[in-house]
Structure formats: C-alpha cells, structure tokens
Design a protein around this motif. Structure first.
Motif: not given
Length: 324
Positions: A187-189, A210-212, A290-300, A317-322
């Motif tokens: 989980l990345f935010i 949104m993440l939760l 290296r995680c099996k599943y991922l939910i992430s925002s987008i950054t460098s 899943y990646f939050f592509d919100l512009g």
C-alpha cells in the motif's frame, strides 16, 4: 502589424504549449545558463574518448526522480557513444554532504553504483567532456500529455540497468523475509508536501477514503492478512491503522508528524536525516515491488518500482487521477 493582428496570428499558428515552451527556454537562458548542456575540456587525458557527466537537476529533486532522470541520460550517452558518469559531488542536490575540508562525497554512490568504470577524478582531467543539462531541443521535445502507461513503457524500453548499492540490496532481501508473504498487500500513498504544495505536473494523490475503499475490496477478495504500508505522512498512517483490522507493517523511518504545508519535506530534516530517509524510501519501494498485491498512488517511486524491479503482482491497482 498591430496588436490585434499579432494576437490573431499567435492564436492560429502557435499553440499554447509552444508559447509555454518558449517562455521556459527564455527563463532557462536568463536564470540557468550554466545548467545547459555544454562541452568542456579539463586536460589532455583520454583524447579518444568523450565523457558525458550527468548532473543533478536541482536541490529539491527526490532520489527516485533523480534515478529516472539518470537512466534517461545514460541511454542518451550510450546512444551517442559517450561514456556516462554521474556527478552528484560537484553540483548542488539535496543529498550532497561534505566529507572534510569542504570536500563533498558523490551522493549518487550512497544509493546506486556508478554507471561506468571511470572516476570523476579521471573525467575532470580529460580532453572531451560534455556536461548534461537543458537544451533548446530537449525543451521543444517535452511531452505534457504523457499517460501513466506511456511512462511505464518509456522507462522500460530505455533498458538501462543500474545496480543498487550492495548493502541496500542485502538489507532489502533480509527485510523481505520478515515482512512479505503470499498474502501481503503493498500500500503506497503520499501526503505532506505532495498534497499541500501540489507540484505542477505531478500526479494527484487519492484521499485516504478512496484508498481504504479499494483496500477493503482486496481484503475481502484475496483474504489479505498483512499490509505493507508506505507513507511519509503520520496522519495518513494513523487513519489507515484505525480503519483496518489486519496486521499493518511500516518500516521505521523519520515520518514527519509536524508538517505545516509551507515548504518541501526535505527542509524539515537535517542533511543526515535526508540521506537516511532516502535510503529507507528506496528500501521500502523495492519491498513494495515484491508484494503479491498492490494498491498505489502514482509518483516517481511508482515509476521507479515498475522500471527497476521485475514486478510480478497477482493483482494491482494504481490511482490515475490526472496531474496537478
């Protein structure tokens, strides 16, 4: 030609993007002339070689954004038969640290291996040296509507292999055995300066709500029992921990719990803390990959992860919100 005719000509023949690019070029010429691409000669060594010195792009750029720039510059150098060398010793960057007697260490080498076998000492005694930087050609080629998928494809196709420092890689391998299993959700935010300052051209971050919502879907669908969380924002961390009834692991790091939204995050830490934070950030992003599943925002960091590691997510899943 009167003002109205000039305006009409500009509206019909020059796009807003072109106008923006020309203003950028003028600004660079006036205020950043020494940061342009240019050739130098420092001595008589290696007359049959051309070195390409990759310089940092400023004092606020984070380490993973630096990495993404370096792999582009390495690709450019190799395509032109230049020998690339990264110099984060003689130019300002937020990781630049003095060694003694006003000498600086090459801070790039705190995190990654050098990209060639030549030392800076030899390069700066050589006949043919090109210093990286901005150019009119680069400015005119800038793409602003570069989608997330296009960016991933772009960085992967560069096919530039840069090695992580051995100590960091060994540490990542050790921590992986402790925190990551087949039911781990990465989980990345981002929060703090990324949300408060809304840096232009950077991806918009999702809200915690949104993440939760997405996390709860994954927990139910995949029986997730372990979350590996990356955030530098203590308030976000606390909200996530209070809202989820699963094990949540957060590697110890200098999370900022007193951020006031007035400046970039690095200004709230000492130089040694900034370097420690960068090391920990790289470690956590590699473990995230290296995680099996991922939910992430987008950054460098997201782009670094997907280009640096051979990610094998079962679902992501990646939050592509512009962009801001």
């Amino acid at each position: 030609m009167n003002i109205k005719r000039i305006k009409r000509y500009i509206n019909f023949h020059i796009s807003k993007l072109q106008i923006y690019k020309y203003f950028v070029i003028i600004n660079l010429f006036i205020f950043h002339f020494n940061e342009r691409v240019h050739k130098k000669s420092f001595g008589e060594k290696n007359k049959d070689l051309v070195f390409y010195v990759i310089r940092p792009r400023g004092i606020t750029e984070g380490i993973l954004s630096c990495y993404l720039n370096v792999i582009q510059e390495v690709k450019y150098a190799r395509d032109h038969n230049y020998i690339p060398v990264v110099d984060y010793q003689n130019y300002e960057n937020q990781y630049r640290m003095s060694k003694s007697n006003k000498e600086y260490i090459n801070s790039w080498e705190l995190f990654f291996e050098q990209v060639s076998n030549y030392t800076l000492n030899e390069v700066y005694q050589s006949k043919n040296v090109i210093l990286s930087g901005w150019s009119i050609k680069k400015c005119l080629q800038v793409k602003v509507n570069f989608s997330f998928e296009d960016q991933i494809k772009f960085y992967k196709e560069l096919d530039v292999d840069i090695s992580l420092k051995r100590e960091l890689l060994e540490k990542a391998n050790y921590i992986e055995k402790k925190y990551i299993n087949d039911k781990t959700l990465g989980l990345f935010i981002r929060g703090t300066d990324y949300v408060a300052l809304k840096p232009k051209g950077h991806y918009i971050q999702p809200t915690v709500e949104m993440l939760l919502s997405k996390v709860k879907e994954y927990i139910q669908e995949f029986q997730i029992d372990n979350i590996f969380l990356i955030t530098e924002d203590k308030e976000i961390e606390n909200k996530i921990k209070k809202s989820l009834n699963v094990s949540i692991n957060v590697l110890s790091n200098n999370i900022c719990d007193k951020y006031d939204g007035k400046d970039y995050l690095s200004s709230y830490f000492s130089k040694s803390e900034v370097i420690e934070n960068a090391e920990n950030y790289i470690l956590r992003v590699i473990l995230l990959a290296r995680c099996k599943y991922l939910i992430s925002s987008i950054t460098s960091a997201t782009l670094f992860m997907l280009s640096f590691e051979n990610c094998m997510f079962q679902k992501s899943y990646f939050f592509d919100l512009g962009k801001y």
